[in-house]
Design a protein around this motif. Structure first.
Motif, PDB file in Angstrom:
ATOM      1  N   SER A 121      65.430 -21.243  27.386  1.00 32.84           N
ATOM      2  CA  SER A 121      64.853 -22.571  27.195  1.00 32.84           C
ATOM      3  C   SER A 121      65.810 -23.683  27.596  1.00 32.84           C
ATOM      4  N   ALA A 122      67.071 -23.343  27.852  1.00 25.75           N
ATOM      5  CA  ALA A 122      68.047 -24.328  28.331  1.00 25.75           C
ATOM      6  C   ALA A 122      67.975 -24.501  29.845  1.00 25.75           C
ATOM      7  N   PHE A 123      67.112 -23.728  30.506  1.00 25.37           N
ATOM      8  CA  PHE A 123      67.072 -23.684  31.969  1.00 25.37           C
ATOM      9  C   PHE A 123      65.765 -24.266  32.499  1.00 25.37           C
ATOM     10  N   VAL A 124      65.879 -25.176  33.460  1.00 23.12           N
ATOM     11  CA  VAL A 124      64.704 -25.736  34.143  1.00 23.12           C
ATOM     12  C   VAL A 124      64.668 -25.176  35.566  1.00 23.12           C
ATOM     13  N   TRP A 125      63.597 -24.472  35.870  1.00 18.29           N
ATOM     14  CA  TRP A 125      63.381 -23.861  37.185  1.00 18.29           C
ATOM     15  C   TRP A 125      62.797 -24.932  38.109  1.00 18.29           C
ATOM     16  N   VAL A 126      63.659 -25.541  38.911  1.00 20.16           N
ATOM     17  CA  VAL A 126      63.280 -26.665  39.765  1.00 20.16           C
ATOM     18  C   VAL A 126      62.665 -26.155  41.073  1.00 20.16           C
ATOM     19  N   HIS A 127      61.659 -26.873  41.540  1.00 21.55           N
ATOM     20  CA  HIS A 127      60.904 -26.519  42.741  1.00 21.55           C
ATOM     21  C   HIS A 127      60.169 -25.197  42.562  1.00 21.55           C
ATOM     22  N   ALA A 128      59.677 -24.984  41.355  1.00 25.58           N
ATOM     23  CA  ALA A 128      58.918 -23.768  41.067  1.00 25.58           C
ATOM     24  C   ALA A 128      57.609 -23.710  41.849  1.00 25.58           C
ATOM     25  N   GLN A 129      57.214 -24.812  42.470  1.00 29.29           N
ATOM     26  CA  GLN A 129      56.022 -24.800  43.312  1.00 29.29           C
ATOM     27  C   GLN A 129      56.178 -23.891  44.525  1.00 29.29           C
ATOM     28  N   ALA A 130      57.414 -23.478  44.813  1.00 32.02           N
ATOM     29  CA  ALA A 130      57.647 -22.568  45.939  1.00 32.02           C
ATOM     30  C   ALA A 130      57.175 -21.148  45.634  1.00 32.02           C
ATOM     31  N   GLU A 131      56.972 -20.842  44.358  1.00 28.08           N
ATOM     32  CA  GLU A 131      56.543 -19.493  43.962  1.00 28.08           C
ATOM     33  C   GLU A 131      55.073 -19.257  44.324  1.00 28.08           C
ATOM     34  N   GLN A 132      54.810 -18.156  44.999  1.00 24.75           N
ATOM     35  CA  GLN A 132      53.445 -17.844  45.437  1.00 24.75           C
ATOM     36  C   GLN A 132      52.718 -16.888  44.497  1.00 24.75           C
ATOM     37  N   ASP A 133      53.461 -16.098  43.736  1.00 16.41           N
ATOM     38  CA  ASP A 133      52.853 -15.154  42.792  1.00 16.41           C
ATOM     39  C   ASP A 133      52.759 -15.819  41.430  1.00 16.41           C
ATOM     40  N   PHE A 134      51.568 -16.247  41.061  1.00 20.04           N
ATOM     41  CA  PHE A 134      51.402 -17.014  39.828  1.00 20.04           C
ATOM     42  C   PHE A 134      51.723 -16.186  38.584  1.00 20.04           C
ATOM     43  N   GLN A 135      51.682 -14.862  38.691  1.00 22.61           N
ATOM     44  CA  GLN A 135      52.036 -14.020  37.539  1.00 22.61           C
ATOM     45  C   GLN A 135      53.499 -14.227  37.141  1.00 22.61           C
ATOM     46  N   ASN A 136      54.319 -14.636  38.082  1.00 21.16           N
ATOM     47  CA  ASN A 136      55.728 -14.884  37.766  1.00 21.16           C
ATOM     48  C   ASN A 136      55.895 -16.129  36.891  1.00 21.16           C
ATOM     49  N   TYR A 137      54.948 -17.054  36.962  1.00 17.27           N
ATOM     50  CA  TYR A 137      54.973 -18.189  36.046  1.00 17.27           C
ATOM     51  C   TYR A 137      54.788 -17.708  34.600  1.00 17.27           C
ATOM     52  N   LEU A 138      53.903 -16.729  34.427  1.00 27.96           N
ATOM     53  CA  LEU A 138      53.677 -16.182  33.094  1.00 27.96           C
ATOM     54  C   LEU A 138      54.943 -15.532  32.555  1.00 27.96           C
ATOM     55  N   GLU A 139      55.639 -14.776  33.401  1.00 24.73           N
ATOM     56  CA  GLU A 139      56.888 -14.129  32.981  1.00 24.73           C
ATOM     57  C   GLU A 139      57.926 -15.166  32.577  1.00 24.73           C
ATOM     58  N   ALA A 140      58.054 -16.213  33.382  1.00 22.18           N
ATOM     59  CA  ALA A 140      59.034 -17.252  33.078  1.00 22.18           C
ATOM     60  C   ALA A 140      58.689 -17.965  31.781  1.00 22.18           C
ATOM     61  N   ALA A 141      57.418 -18.302  31.610  1.00 19.76           N
ATOM     62  CA  ALA A 141      56.999 -19.015  30.409  1.00 19.76           C
ATOM     63  C   ALA A 141      57.190 -18.171  29.156  1.00 19.76           C
ATOM     64  N   GLN A 142      56.938 -16.889  29.273  1.00 23.12           N
ATOM     65  CA  GLN A 142      57.042 -16.003  28.113  1.00 23.12           C
ATOM     66  C   GLN A 142      58.455 -15.941  27.556  1.00 23.12           C
ATOM     67  N   ILE A 143      59.456 -16.106  28.414  1.00 23.55           N
ATOM     68  CA  ILE A 143      60.834 -16.068  27.907  1.00 23.55           C
ATOM     69  C   ILE A 143      61.380 -17.470  27.622  1.00 23.55           C
ATOM     70  N   GLY A 144      60.552 -18.503  27.857  1.00 23.05           N
ATOM     71  CA  GLY A 144      60.940 -19.854  27.462  1.00 23.05           C
ATOM     72  C   GLY A 144      61.472 -20.749  28.550  1.00 23.05           C
ATOM     73  N   VAL A 145      61.481 -20.287  29.802  1.00 27.10           N
ATOM     74  CA  VAL A 145      61.969 -21.101  30.921  1.00 27.10           C
ATOM     75  C   VAL A 145      61.043 -22.305  31.130  1.00 27.10           C
ATOM     76  N   TRP A 146      61.642 -23.449  31.481  1.00 30.85           N
ATOM     77  CA  TRP A 146      60.863 -24.626  31.862  1.00 30.85           C
ATOM     78  C   TRP A 146      60.516 -24.538  33.338  1.00 30.85           C
ATOM     79  N   ILE A 147      59.245 -24.685  33.666  1.00 34.59           N
ATOM     80  CA  ILE A 147      58.730 -24.540  35.022  1.00 34.59           C
ATOM     81  C   ILE A 147      58.472 -25.941  35.574  1.00 34.59           C
ATOM     82  N   SER A 148      59.288 -26.352  36.539  1.00 33.71           N
ATOM     83  CA  SER A 148      59.203 -27.724  37.050  1.00 33.71           C
ATOM     84  C   SER A 148      58.505 -27.750  38.411  1.00 33.71           C
ATOM     85  N   LEU A 149      57.352 -28.399  38.442  1.00 34.19           N
ATOM     86  CA  LEU A 149      56.587 -28.602  39.678  1.00 34.19           C
ATOM     87  C   LEU A 149      56.872 -30.014  40.137  1.00 34.19           C
ATOM     88  N   ASP A 150      57.809 -30.150  41.073  1.00 34.06           N
ATOM     89  CA  ASP A 150      58.389 -31.466  41.301  1.00 34.06           C
ATOM     90  C   ASP A 150      58.458 -31.841  42.770  1.00 34.06           C
TER      91      ASP A 150
END
Length: 333
Positions: A220-249
């Motif tokens: 939760s201390a980590f912000v994943w910047v430019h996460a819009q580059a990710e094409q597999d949306f299931q990876n957003y679920l994995e990141a969110a489940q462990i508390g990562v901040w997903i930044s669409l910027d």
């Protein structure tokens, strides 16, 4: 007996609650001083006022005039202020013309709270890294960043509100990038400043998170910047489940890809882990009159109407633009 037990438990709970830090005690450094995160209001977490891509070996304040930059940038700040924006994270990194004094002037004249950063920017294989970054250890780099947090940036007295790093899209990570991540983790442990890392795909971000986890730093201390580059949306679920901040910027530069990702986040219940911003601006000293400035308004003028038509509500926007930034970046230490 039952009544006494209930009263005793109530007093115990009250005592425990009073000993816990409350949300309103969370704070963040702006270029004008520390504020309560409750004072952040509507927030854009990734914008730029000035960026110079010439490289660490040539970047210099002599390449631009502060007053010319202010004249160019101010109308855009006042424009977005009309939409209720109260706070902007200015994400220009060190050695790309980060200028805390300029930001303080812009903040004072616009009335918008600006937040700057500490850290180093590793992308493009070190083009924006000073020589010392290659010779110093993660611990030594962290000491520099902690000193900026404690004493201010380059003698200005202006303190950072977050850590800005970047890494290259390598697997495994380039050793320099791993060092920057470790330095950021050490800085977070000492200061509570959150780690805002220019990354790209989850394949790279996951490696950064794993380094931090090995250090004992919560995702939760980590912000994943430019996460819009990710094409597999299931990876957003994995990141969110462990508390990562997903930044669409990058919303200053497009719309459709962000709509798809935000709808997916809402439908799958992790909108509370998402941050949005434009990554727009900026005055470029290499171009005549600073070049073309991209406004900070696409979210309000284009994204909101488009997503409202697909079921987004006021509560969703309050979450994305007020509540999430406050939770992501607040420092209660």
């Amino acid at each position: 007996m039952k009544h006494s037990l209930v009263v005793g438990l109530s007093l115990l709970i009250l005592s425990f609650s009073c000993s816990m830090p409350e949300a309103e005690n969370s704070y963040i450094n702006t270029v004008s001083g520390s504020i309560s995160t409750d004072s952040m209001g509507l927030t854009l977490v990734h914008e730029h006022m000035l960026v110079d891509f010439i490289g660490a070996d040539s970047v210099s304040p002599a390449r631009y005039d502060q007053e010319e930059v202010i004249a160019k940038v101010m109308p855009y700040l006042l424009e977005v202020k009309k939409y209720g924006v109260k706070t902007i994270f200015e994400c220009t990194p060190s050695f790309l013309a980060k200028d805390p004094v300029l930001l303080k002037k812009l903040s004072e004249q616009s009335g918008i709270q600006l937040i700057t950063n500490t850290g180093l920017y590793g992308t493009q294989k070190g083009k924006f890294l000073p020589d010392y970054a290659f010779s110093e250890t993660a611990e030594e780099l962290s000491e520099r960043w902690i000193a900026e947090y404690e004493d201010g940036i380059e003698g200005t007295g202006i303190k950072p509100g977050f850590i800005k790093i970047s890494v290259n899209e390598d697997n495994p990570l380039w050793e320099m990038d791993s060092k920057l991540v470790r330095a950021a983790g050490l800085t977070y442990e000492k200061t509570g400043l959150k780690i805002y890392s220019h990354t790209g795909t989850w394949n790279t971000a996951k490696q950064e998170v794993e380094i931090l986890q090995q250090m004992g730093v919560d995702p939760s201390a980590f912000v994943w910047v430019h996460a819009q580059a990710e094409q597999d949306f299931q990876n957003y679920l994995e990141a969110a489940q462990i508390g990562v901040w997903i930044s669409l910027d990058g919303i200053g530069w497009g719309l459709d890809e962000y709509m798809k990702r935000l709808l997916f986040a809402k439908e799958n219940g992790f909108l509370g882990n998402v941050l949005i911003s434009h990554d727009a601006g900026w005055y470029d000293p290499a171009k005549p009159n600073g070049g073309e400035f991209v406004p900070f308004t696409n979210i309000f003028e284009k994204l909101m109407p488009a997503l409202n038509a697909k079921g987004f509500e006021e509560a969703d926007w309050k979450l994305l633009l007020e509540e999430n930034p406050k939770r992501a970046f607040g420092n209660g230490q």
